[in-house]
Design an enzyme around this catalytic site. Structure first.
Site, PDB file in Angstrom:
ATOM      1  N   ASP A 212       0.841  -1.194   0.000  1.00 33.23           N
ATOM      2  CA  ASP A 212       0.000   0.000   0.000  1.00 33.23           C
ATOM      3  C   ASP A 212       0.880   1.249   0.000  1.00 33.23           C
ATOM      4  OD1 ASP A 212      -2.783   1.095   0.401  1.00 33.23           O
ATOM      5  OD2 ASP A 212      -1.847   1.913   2.202  1.00 33.23           O
ATOM      6  N   GLU A 272      15.089 -14.064  -0.852  1.00 34.23           N
ATOM      7  CA  GLU A 272      15.418 -15.206   0.011  1.00 34.23           C
ATOM      8  C   GLU A 272      14.338 -16.281  -0.066  1.00 34.23           C
ATOM      9  OE1 GLU A 272      16.338 -14.582   4.118  1.00 34.23           O
ATOM     10  OE2 GLU A 272      17.250 -12.628   3.714  1.00 34.23           O
TER      11      GLU A 272
END
Length: 548
Positions: A212, A272
């Protein structure tokens, strides 16, 4: 890749699924209620996942369900690492993720990192004094000598962007409601805390995030005034025209260069886990420029969307060409994610005054253009904006600016699953917002039994995109506007698809490219007149041809 990341079901194959993928946005309050309290919940989403999977989408994006006082209906978070009890529990969320993955659907969640609720424990401690351990976690500033706010920054929700706090005898920044104080990401512990939040959800198996207000993370350290914006540059893409927010050029209150450094840290964490993110760029003047900065390969998020396709004026062939020209200029290596509707804007069927033919044309076009796609719940049913009485409004934005701006409740009314009850199969209790009577005839159940219904059209165009890799990842050549007609060619290796869309109300003839072509079946496109060299398109007509 970490041991945790190796558990992610989709991380080991096609981690670039997002490139050309289709994401289905779910507003949890309004999707499916399973408790009878009139508010949708996580178990309701889980129960409807087979329907979502039937659409053929790659992922769902779930709007905020975190613990919140709900002043801005979940976009004011008071606990980033728990589920608000109205939506269920963390166990419910884990079951949702597991169920989605079994159906081949990825799960993205909405992260609100620029601000919290004023009821968040971080803010409660920060406001206690100027010397407590969290004193610098939010943007605090002394008043001017006359007691007024430190600068001229405005709130998107109206009024000054600063609120006085009697305890600290300072102002705090809020770009939205006064109950949504802005975090100070210049302070390293804040960044660490937000990355910990991100890791918490990645460890629970989410496949990515919608971020957002991605360009609001940092404000100018020196709190300099924003300059005025010339009247001819004012644009109501981000805030309604009745809001003086549009009178400023927000060069200091957002869009700061430090954002790029933080987004690199965020991207490293995503990598990751083999996860991805799409950012919401809220800026009327620099949207495409920021999209390019924030989606540079490996340096920011994988994709962003600006508000070019969410604007009030109907898209035209010329405006689409202009948008892509800006994209090529500012983000030649970036990636856009297009949305026609979402939880913050009037549904596009109403916004652009579209009939069923127009809605189908735009649905096909957005799935044919280069970029990824976000669909908003009910869009696949062709739902219009609901008309609500003032007493039914819940959105503080609409309540403040009524009646010149009616707010966002009209696009947030409950999903309609059935036609034979007043709640549309959404809830056994009174819905938090009324179900629009005009929506009942477009329910999922009623459209399942109509072969030519909007729902089946969306399934067809999503399947078309999934079946043709060239539409997901291919280059886009010769994008041109010929009056109301938009034409372009998608190309990947030996595959070529020619597309023509008539975005107007007159019959037109489009010249067919040289060579041999055949109609792509299954999407209701008009067949070219063979041997004539031309393609006849009626109002809202379109065709998509494959080179053979």
């Amino acid at each position: 890749m970490t041991a945790t990341a190796e558990l992610l079901p989709f991380a080991q194959h096609n981690i670039d699924w997002w490139r050309g993928g289709v994401i289905y946005q779910i507003y949890p309050r309004s999707y499916q209620d399973t408790t009878g309290d009139g508010i949708g919940d996580l178990n309701g989403i889980t129960s409807r996942l087979p329907y979502v999977a039937s659409l053929g989408v790659d992922a769902i994006w779930i709007s905020p369900f975190f613990t919140s006082p709900m002043k801005d209906y979940g976009y004011d978070v008071s606990d980033y690492c728990d589920v608000d009890q109205m939506f269920g529990t963390l166990d419910d969320f884990d079951r949702l993720v597991a169920s989605a993955h079994k159906l081949g659907v990825r799960v993205m969640i909405d992260l609100v990192l620029s601000h919290t609720s004023d009821e968040h424990p971080w803010f409660q401690e920060s406001r206690c004094s100027r010397s407590n351990p969290m004193a610098d976690w939010y943007v605090w500033a002394d008043p001017k000598p006359d007691g007024t706010p430190p600068n001229n920054w405005l709130s998107i929700f109206g009024g000054a962007g600063w609120e006085w706090d009697a305890r600290r005898q300072q102002y705090y920044l809020h770009n939205f409601l006064t109950t949504q104080p802005d975090l100070n990401l210049h302070h390293e512990p804040v960044q660490e805390a937000l990355l910990d939040v991100t890791r918490f959800w990645l460890d629970r198996g989410v496949d990515g995030f919608r971020l957002d207000t991605i360009n609001f993370y940092f404000a100018d350290k020196d709190l300099r005034d924003n300059p005025a914006l010339a009247p001819e540059r004012r644009n109501a893409k981000i805030a309604p025209s009745v809001n003086p927010y549009n009178y400023q050029d927000h060069i200091h209150s957002k869009n700061q260069p430090e954002n790029l450094v933080f987004l690199k840290r965020f991207r490293d964490l995503l990598d990751e886990y083999g996860a991805c993110a799409v950012g919401e760029v809220g800026d009327a003047q620099r949207g495409m420029e920021l999209l390019g900065e924030y989606t540079r390969d490996g340096q920011g998020v994988q994709m962003c969307y600006a508000f070019d396709f969410l604007q009030g004026d109907r898209l035209t062939a010329a405006s689409i060409v202009e948008t892509y020209q800006q994209l090529e200029q500012h983000a030649p290596d970036g990636w856009a994610c297009w949305a026609l509707s979402n939880h913050d804007v009037t549904r596009h069927v109403t916004r652009w005054n579209l009939d069923e033919h127009g809605a189908k044309c735009f649905a096909t076009m957005v799935h044919a253009l280069r970029g990824s796609v976000c669909l908003y719940q009910g869009e696949e049913l062709g739902l219009s904006e609901a008309r609500l009485a003032y007493e039914d409004l819940r959105d503080p934005y609409g309540i403040r600016f009524w009646p010149e701006f009616v707010g966002r409740d009209g696009c947030r009314t409950p999903m309609v699953w059935e036609s034979d009850n007043i709640n549309g199969g959404f809830s056994g209790g009174k819905p938090w917002l009324p179900v629009a009577p005009e929506h009942l005839g477009n329910s999922v159940r009623s459209q399942e039994n109509r072969p030519g219904a909007m729902l089946h059209h969306y399934r067809a165009v999503i399947a078309m995109r999934r079946n043709w890799k060239v539409l997901q990842e291919g280059a886009q050549d010769d994008l041109e506007a010929h009056g109301d007609v938009l034409t372009f060619t998608r190309r990947l290796e030996s595959d070529r698809i020619f597309c023509a869309f008539n975005l107007g109300g007159d019959y037109v003839t489009v010249h067919r490219p040289e060579g041999r072509w055949e109609l792509i079946p299954g999407i209701g496109a008009e067949d070219p007149a063979r041997g004539s060299g031309g393609i006849s398109l009626g109002p809202w007509g379109y065709t998509m041809l494959r080179a053979i």
